[in-house]
Design a protein around this motif. Structure first.
Motif, PDB file in Angstrom:
ATOM      1  N   PHE A  44       0.846  -1.199   0.000  1.00 55.58           N
ATOM      2  CA  PHE A  44       0.000   0.000   0.000  1.00 55.58           C
ATOM      3  C   PHE A  44       0.879   1.245   0.000  1.00 55.58           C
ATOM      4  CE2 PHE A  44      -2.484  -3.267   2.137  1.00 55.58           C
ATOM      5  CZ  PHE A  44      -3.688  -3.172   1.459  1.00 55.58           C
ATOM      6  N   ASN A  45       0.283   2.365  -0.405  1.00 56.41           N
ATOM      7  CA  ASN A  45       0.981   3.640  -0.223  1.00 56.41           C
ATOM      8  C   ASN A  45       0.741   4.130   1.199  1.00 56.41           C
ATOM      9  OD1 ASN A  45       1.992   3.900  -2.856  1.00 56.41           O
ATOM     10  ND2 ASN A  45      -0.009   4.597  -3.569  1.00 56.41           N
ATOM     11  N   THR A  46       1.671   4.938   1.701  1.00 54.06           N
ATOM     12  CA  THR A  46       1.451   5.584   2.999  1.00 54.06           C
ATOM     13  C   THR A  46       0.150   6.398   2.888  1.00 54.06           C
ATOM     14  OG1 THR A  46       3.850   5.779   3.260  1.00 54.06           O
ATOM     15  CG2 THR A  46       2.475   7.170   4.689  1.00 54.06           C
ATOM     16  N   PRO A  47      -0.763   6.265   3.868  1.00 55.52           N
ATOM     17  CA  PRO A  47      -2.032   6.998   3.773  1.00 55.52           C
ATOM     18  C   PRO A  47      -1.838   8.518   3.610  1.00 55.52           C
ATOM     19  CG  PRO A  47      -2.139   5.353   5.506  1.00 55.52           C
ATOM     20  CD  PRO A  47      -0.709   5.372   5.036  1.00 55.52           C
ATOM     21  N   ASP A  48      -2.776   9.130   2.869  1.00 56.10           N
ATOM     22  CA  ASP A  48      -2.661  10.564   2.529  1.00 56.10           C
ATOM     23  C   ASP A  48      -2.516  11.468   3.753  1.00 56.10           C
ATOM     24  OD1 ASP A  48      -2.682  10.070  -0.123  1.00 56.10           O
ATOM     25  OD2 ASP A  48      -4.822  10.507  -0.411  1.00 56.10           O
ATOM     26  N   TYR A  49      -3.288  11.179   4.828  1.00 53.51           N
ATOM     27  CA  TYR A  49      -3.233  12.092   5.979  1.00 53.51           C
ATOM     28  C   TYR A  49      -1.830  12.128   6.600  1.00 53.51           C
ATOM     29  CZ  TYR A  49      -3.871   7.920   8.983  1.00 53.51           C
ATOM     30  OH  TYR A  49      -3.724   6.700   9.596  1.00 53.51           O
ATOM     31  N   ILE A  50      -1.088  11.033   6.443  1.00 57.26           N
ATOM     32  CA  ILE A  50       0.287  11.007   6.981  1.00 57.26           C
ATOM     33  C   ILE A  50       1.230  11.744   6.015  1.00 57.26           C
ATOM     34  CG2 ILE A  50       2.190   9.511   7.708  1.00 57.26           C
ATOM     35  CD1 ILE A  50       0.069   7.359   8.391  1.00 57.26           C
ATOM     36  N   LYS A  51       1.028  11.519   4.728  1.00 56.57           N
ATOM     37  CA  LYS A  51       1.882  12.203   3.731  1.00 56.57           C
ATOM     38  C   LYS A  51       1.704  13.722   3.837  1.00 56.57           C
ATOM     39  CE  LYS A  51       0.562   9.903  -0.029  1.00 56.57           C
ATOM     40  NZ  LYS A  51       0.492   9.163  -1.297  1.00 56.57           N
ATOM     41  N   GLU A  52       0.440  14.131   4.051  1.00 52.08           N
ATOM     42  CA  GLU A  52       0.189  15.588   4.154  1.00 52.08           C
ATOM     43  C   GLU A  52       0.927  16.194   5.348  1.00 52.08           C
ATOM     44  OE1 GLU A  52      -4.081  15.586   4.102  1.00 52.08           O
ATOM     45  OE2 GLU A  52      -4.035  14.954   1.978  1.00 52.08           O
ATOM     46  N   ALA A  53       1.002  15.449   6.443  1.00 51.33           N
ATOM     47  CA  ALA A  53       1.728  15.956   7.625  1.00 51.33           C
ATOM     48  C   ALA A  53       3.211  16.142   7.291  1.00 51.33           C
ATOM     49  CB  ALA A  53       1.565  14.983   8.790  1.00 51.33           C
ATOM     50  N   ALA A  54       3.742  15.266   6.456  1.00 50.76           N
ATOM     51  CA  ALA A  54       5.152  15.368   6.081  1.00 50.76           C
ATOM     52  C   ALA A  54       5.384  16.598   5.194  1.00 50.76           C
ATOM     53  CB  ALA A  54       5.587  14.099   5.357  1.00 50.76           C
ATOM     54  N   VAL A  55       4.464  16.810   4.247  1.00 53.33           N
ATOM     55  CA  VAL A  55       4.598  17.966   3.345  1.00 53.33           C
ATOM     56  C   VAL A  55       4.538  19.257   4.168  1.00 53.33           C
ATOM     57  CG1 VAL A  55       3.461  19.227   1.460  1.00 53.33           C
ATOM     58  CG2 VAL A  55       3.677  16.716   1.354  1.00 53.33           C
ATOM     59  N   GLU A  56       3.594  19.280   5.098  1.00 58.48           N
ATOM     60  CA  GLU A  56       3.460  20.445   5.979  1.00 58.48           C
ATOM     61  C   GLU A  56       4.767  20.688   6.754  1.00 58.48           C
ATOM     62  OE1 GLU A  56       0.306  20.779   9.281  1.00 58.48           O
ATOM     63  OE2 GLU A  56      -0.761  20.298   7.410  1.00 58.48           O
ATOM     64  N   ALA A  57       5.355  19.618   7.240  1.00 61.03           N
ATOM     65  CA  ALA A  57       6.592  19.748   8.024  1.00 61.03           C
ATOM     66  C   ALA A  57       7.715  20.331   7.157  1.00 61.03           C
ATOM     67  CB  ALA A  57       7.002  18.393   8.588  1.00 61.03           C
ATOM     68  N   ILE A  58       7.769  19.913   5.903  1.00 63.58           N
ATOM     69  CA  ILE A  58       8.805  20.468   5.011  1.00 63.58           C
ATOM     70  C   ILE A  58       8.553  21.966   4.841  1.00 63.58           C
ATOM     71  CG2 ILE A  58       9.694  20.482   2.640  1.00 63.58           C
ATOM     72  CD1 ILE A  58       9.073  17.459   2.527  1.00 63.58           C
ATOM     73  N   ASN A  59       7.289  22.315   4.589  1.00 66.68           N
ATOM     74  CA  ASN A  59       6.969  23.733   4.370  1.00 66.68           C
ATOM     75  C   ASN A  59       7.161  24.570   5.630  1.00 66.68           C
ATOM     76  OD1 ASN A  59       6.456  23.423   1.663  1.00 66.68           O
ATOM     77  ND2 ASN A  59       4.322  22.839   2.003  1.00 66.68           N
ATOM     78  N   GLU A  60       7.031  23.936   6.781  1.00 67.01           N
ATOM     79  CA  GLU A  60       7.241  24.666   8.041  1.00 67.01           C
ATOM     80  C   GLU A  60       8.714  24.691   8.438  1.00 67.01           C
ATOM     81  OE1 GLU A  60       4.668  22.911  10.955  1.00 67.01           O
ATOM     82  OE2 GLU A  60       2.863  23.700   9.977  1.00 67.01           O
ATOM     83  N   ALA A 278       5.698  13.215  10.554  1.00 71.41           N
ATOM     84  CA  ALA A 278       4.635  12.392   9.960  1.00 71.41           C
ATOM     85  C   ALA A 278       4.183  11.317  10.949  1.00 71.41           C
ATOM     86  CB  ALA A 278       5.145  11.744   8.677  1.00 71.41           C
ATOM     87  N   THR A 279       5.118  10.817  11.728  1.00 76.00           N
ATOM     88  CA  THR A 279       4.797   9.752  12.685  1.00 76.00           C
ATOM     89  C   THR A 279       3.865  10.264  13.790  1.00 76.00           C
ATOM     90  OG1 THR A 279       6.842   8.615  12.184  1.00 76.00           O
ATOM     91  CG2 THR A 279       5.829   8.066  14.277  1.00 76.00           C
ATOM     92  N   ILE A 280       4.020  11.531  14.159  1.00 73.72           N
ATOM     93  CA  ILE A 280       3.107  12.095  15.169  1.00 73.72           C
ATOM     94  C   ILE A 280       1.670  11.962  14.674  1.00 73.72           C
ATOM     95  CG2 ILE A 280       2.383  14.220  16.359  1.00 73.72           C
ATOM     96  CD1 ILE A 280       5.321  15.131  16.288  1.00 73.72           C
TER      97      ILE A 280
END
Ligand code: GLU
Length: 395
Positions: A44-60, A278-280
């Motif tokens: 499976f792919n990593t679920p979207d809600y987790i990927k979005e947290a990672a993208v946010e972290a990069i942008n932050e 993302a793990t949080i």
């Protein structure tokens, strides 16, 4: 040219799971129609809600070194998860985040083992346990099991394996490679034996905790008398389809957690910042969010067991968790198949790869020399195709 490598690396076996995966990848790149059932990795792919947290972290702008034992808010999320899912109380000072559960296990072994110590490994066990113990110059002592007893050890076997040199025992439920899940009662019976031996530490590898088709997994440290000497290992790789993110963690007595932090501070430092953020998100969400993957694994388990049951001579247990099946292939030892004389499980595994392009892993690497490991973390189509090919060559 001389290649003066250390004795340590010269005697270290390669990881058979990773070696087989690399071989399958290489053959695929050469254009072969390989079906890889070797690696334990959700498709499976990593679920979207987790990927979005990672993208946010990069942008932050999360880009700096992280605390060696992990971000405080991640350790808070882990502490909450332990309470919510496992009924375990670990303060954030008892938690260390590492680069994959593999590093969590290596840290723990390195801080507890001295040369000559013995470590009990109920067999079958994951390939890297024995290698990590050997790297620590300790000795592993296998407890053999059989398919008939669902690959479980008994309290009597545990008692018999203990010597004055025993320092640790590694439990892994749900188990890689057998899929065996110990019940609370079975764990409590094993704990009764360990109560008589207060100097033994327990590493409880619970990485497959959520991939479980029966009763919820039981955490060894939830037994009061074991809490002070158990190191609970977990991570997000398997249940959240995050293998490549590399986040594992421990909950342990504080003095062990401190020692692991010290060890990690000299080897890798804090885990990747984005993966931690993302793990949080992954851990704060309820486990029901990833149940769709577990449901699908169960369908695949039933499918593969049904298909394998049609192959004469192949024996399987009914795995209750993880995503592996470990058929006993000893029926084929001594037989000649496609002009090749089969002597052991490695020969079967190689035969399947070379003759029908199906990658599996030999059980020898797992302390299960009569078995091969098949990972069913693949699509139903691939499972059907693969077992058809296996059936063709073995019948
Ligand atoms: N733990 C997985 C397996 O057993 C991934 C590979 C590894 O690290 O061994 O296939």
């Amino acid at each position: 040219m001389p290649k003066p490598l250390s004795d340590r690396i010269k005697t270290l076996p390669s990881s058979q799971t990773l070696a087989m995966a690399a071989k399958a990848r290489e053959l695929k790149e050469q254009g072969k129609d390989i079906i890889s059932l070797s690696l334990g990795e959700p498709d499976f792919n990593t679920p979207d809600y987790i990927k979005e947290a990672a993208v946010e972290a990069i942008n932050e702008n999360y880009n700096s070194y992280t605390p060696v034992n992990g971000y405080k808010d991640l350790r808070k999320a882990i502490s909450k998860k332990f309470k919510r899912d496992n009924n375990l109380t670990y303060s954030i000072d008892q938690i260390v985040v590492s680069t994959g559960a593999k590093q969590s296990i290596a840290n723990t072994a390195m801080v507890l083992l001295n040369p000559g110590d013995e470590v009990i490994l109920p067999a079958p066990y994951w390939v890297s346990y024995s290698a990590i113990v050997t790297l620590c110059e300790a000795k592993y002592v296998e407890i053999p099991t059989t398919i008939e007893s669902d690959f479980k050890i008994t309290p009597q076997q545990l008692e018999a394996a203990i010597t004055p040199k025993t320092k640790m025992i590694f439990f892994n439920s749900p188990n890689n490679p057998s899929g065996t899940v110990y019940s609370e009662e079975e764990f409590r019976a094993l704990a009764k034996v360990l109560e008589k031996h207060p100097n033994i530490y327990i590493l409880s590898d619970e990485i497959y905790e959520l991939i479980n088709y029966g009763k919820p997994s039981f955490s060894f440290a939830a037994i009061d008398s074991m809490y002070d000497r158990t190191i609970t290992i977990n991570g997000v790789a398997k249940a959240f389809a995050m293998t490549g993110w590399r986040v594992g963690y421990i909950g342990a007595p504080e003095w062990i957690a401190k020692a692991c932090t010290k060890m990690q501070g000299q080897i890798t430092s804090g885990t990747n910042c984005i993966a931690q953020r993302a793990t949080i998100t992954a851990l704060n969400a309820p486990p029901s969010k990833i149940k769709f993957m577990v449901d699908e694994f169960k369908i695949r388990r039933d499918l593969i067991l049904k298909l394998l049951s049609k192959i004469k001579g192949l024996k399987t247990n009914v795995p209750q968790g993880a995503f592996y099946v470990l058929p006993d292939v000893s029926y084929f030892f001594g037989k000649t198949i496609k002009g090749k004389t089969i002597q052991n499980a490695s020969d079967i595994s190689m035969l399947l790869l070379e003759e029908v392009n199906v990658a599996t892993v030999t059980g020898e690497a797992f302390g299960a020399p009569t078995c091969i490991r098949i990972s069913y973390s693949a699509s139903q189509d691939d499972i059907i195709k693969a077992v058809k090919r296996i059936t063709e060559v073995l019948t």
